[in-house]
Design an enzyme around this catalytic site. Sequence first.
Site, PDB file in Angstrom:
ATOM      1  N   ASP A   1      40.606  27.837  37.764  1.00  0.00           N
ATOM      2  CA  ASP A   1      39.312  28.243  38.322  1.00  0.00           C
ATOM      3  C   ASP A   1      38.589  29.108  37.303  1.00  0.00           C
ATOM      4  O   ASP A   1      38.984  30.246  37.037  1.00  0.00           O
ATOM      5  CB  ASP A   1      39.537  29.026  39.625  1.00  0.00           C
ATOM      6  CG  ASP A   1      38.237  29.328  40.348  1.00  0.00           C
ATOM      7  OD1 ASP A   1      37.156  29.021  39.798  1.00  0.00           O
ATOM      8  OD2 ASP A   1      38.294  29.866  41.476  1.00  0.00           O
TER       9      ASP A   1
ATOM     10  N   ASP B   1      32.883  25.524  44.097  1.00  0.00           N
ATOM     11  CA  ASP B   1      33.009  26.719  44.937  1.00  0.00           C
ATOM     12  C   ASP B   1      31.682  27.477  44.973  1.00  0.00           C
ATOM     13  O   ASP B   1      30.871  27.305  45.898  1.00  0.00           O
ATOM     14  CB  ASP B   1      34.154  27.595  44.393  1.00  0.00           C
ATOM     15  CG  ASP B   1      34.417  28.831  45.238  1.00  0.00           C
ATOM     16  OD1 ASP B   1      33.624  29.134  46.137  1.00  0.00           O
ATOM     17  OD2 ASP B   1      35.429  29.520  44.995  1.00  0.00           O
TER      18      ASP B   1
ATOM     19  N   LYS C   1      34.209  29.306  51.770  1.00  0.00           N
ATOM     20  CA  LYS C   1      34.464  30.722  52.056  1.00  0.00           C
ATOM     21  C   LYS C   1      33.616  31.105  53.265  1.00  0.00           C
ATOM     22  O   LYS C   1      32.411  30.837  53.285  1.00  0.00           O
ATOM     23  CB  LYS C   1      34.101  31.577  50.846  1.00  0.00           C
ATOM     24  CG  LYS C   1      35.005  31.355  49.634  1.00  0.00           C
ATOM     25  CD  LYS C   1      34.643  32.306  48.509  1.00  0.00           C
ATOM     26  CE  LYS C   1      35.778  32.415  47.498  1.00  0.00           C
ATOM     27  NZ  LYS C   1      35.932  31.233  46.630  1.00  0.00           N
TER      28      LYS C   1
ATOM     29  N   LYS D   1      43.176  32.102  37.068  1.00  0.00           N
ATOM     30  CA  LYS D   1      41.856  32.619  36.755  1.00  0.00           C
ATOM     31  C   LYS D   1      41.618  32.438  35.257  1.00  0.00           C
ATOM     32  O   LYS D   1      42.250  33.113  34.428  1.00  0.00           O
ATOM     33  CB  LYS D   1      41.767  34.089  37.171  1.00  0.00           C
ATOM     34  CG  LYS D   1      41.763  34.257  38.685  1.00  0.00           C
ATOM     35  CD  LYS D   1      40.563  33.542  39.300  1.00  0.00           C
ATOM     36  CE  LYS D   1      40.578  33.497  40.798  1.00  0.00           C
ATOM     37  NZ  LYS D   1      39.502  32.653  41.346  1.00  0.00           N
TER      38      LYS D   1
ATOM     39  N   GLU E   1      38.138  23.979  38.637  1.00  0.00           N
ATOM     40  CA  GLU E   1      37.277  24.556  39.677  1.00  0.00           C
ATOM     41  C   GLU E   1      36.106  25.311  39.057  1.00  0.00           C
ATOM     42  O   GLU E   1      36.300  26.167  38.191  1.00  0.00           O
ATOM     43  CB  GLU E   1      38.101  25.479  40.590  1.00  0.00           C
ATOM     44  CG  GLU E   1      37.260  26.125  41.690  1.00  0.00           C
ATOM     45  CD  GLU E   1      38.094  26.692  42.843  1.00  0.00           C
ATOM     46  OE1 GLU E   1      39.265  26.286  43.011  1.00  0.00           O
ATOM     47  OE2 GLU E   1      37.555  27.537  43.585  1.00  0.00           O
TER      48      GLU E   1
END
Length: 367
Positions: free
Chosen positions: A193, A241, A265, A165, A218
């Site tokens: 990400d 994403d 997702k 992250k 990402e």
Amino acid sequence: MRITRISAFQVDLPLHEGSYKWSGGKSVDVFDSTIVRVETDAGVTGHGEVCPLGPFYLPAYAKGAREGIRELGPHLLGEDPTALWPLNRRMDAALKGHAYVKSAIDIACWDILGQVSNQPVCTLLGGRYGDDFVLYRAISQESPKAMAAKVAGYRDEGYRRFQLKVGADVETDIARIHAVAAELQSGDVLVADANTGWLMHDAARVVRGVRDVDVYIEQPCDSYEECLSIRRRTDHPFVLDESIDGMPELLRANADQAMDVVNIKISKFGGLTKAKQARDMCVSLGVAMTIEDSWGGDVTTAAIAHLAHSTPTELLFTSTDFNSYVTVSTAEGAPQRQNGRMAASTSPGLGVAPRMNVLGDPVLTIG
Ligand code: MG
């Protein structure tokens, strides 16, 4: 078969690590999850779950999920839960947008379809590939040193794919990527990400600062156009994403060659029906996928497992075992991580039985 009742249960999901932190200083200590039960006149009952990543990740929040189900529920009584596309079109006609609200209902109806056809959902989604599938481990945002120190322990749990992250200040993010990359072994995969956290000039500096590192980037920036701009000035493999939440966005991004991997997702697309549609299109296009959800417990993890396990192995980049991150088990029969991998249940439907002592009384009942 007709839907006779829809109920929703609220469950708190604390984390083993105490909190989960990502870009922009966002963090969650206890996830607010909603488990939906769909009952039918045939006595078959299905379950689904929706759990936003807090109210500030996607345009979704836990109370909104429950209010949306309260709004939508009356329109679904009397509908056939096994006719998934007519049911989805009914939901879209009754409530515009709000894909995440529809997701748990759709998942519960797949659970029903599996039970009445005596097949695991994985089979109905297209059929199982191999014995199991690969998982990644998210590394919550901390100092570079602290994040790097997590790698060995996660590898001991079997994970070989790590998603950092990032999405904070440029120098620290570059240090995070270098620090974690130094801990990698042959065969490990690293993803950074940013969760929309960088402006374009930040992202441009980060991708240049980690030019020699084997790392996927990402969702660096907020908008699709900003991400595309960064995509066009880096040779790092690229994952989208947050920008990809439906078929038009997916097809546009493919036409622009804006990504190598897309994160699907389930609740972002509105349930298994539409996530399957996106998954199948990605298979045809040759776009690899991370298949997961925003968050969740045992029921979400089961739904993820059925979709991931019915995805061709070479096109499944990674998936997630959210039920291992949280301290509360909401259902028996949910898949469990083994050596960094997971398998969908072979029982009919989702293969999960909610623990009623954990769910308690429903917070809303329609019908
Ligand atoms: Mg992501």
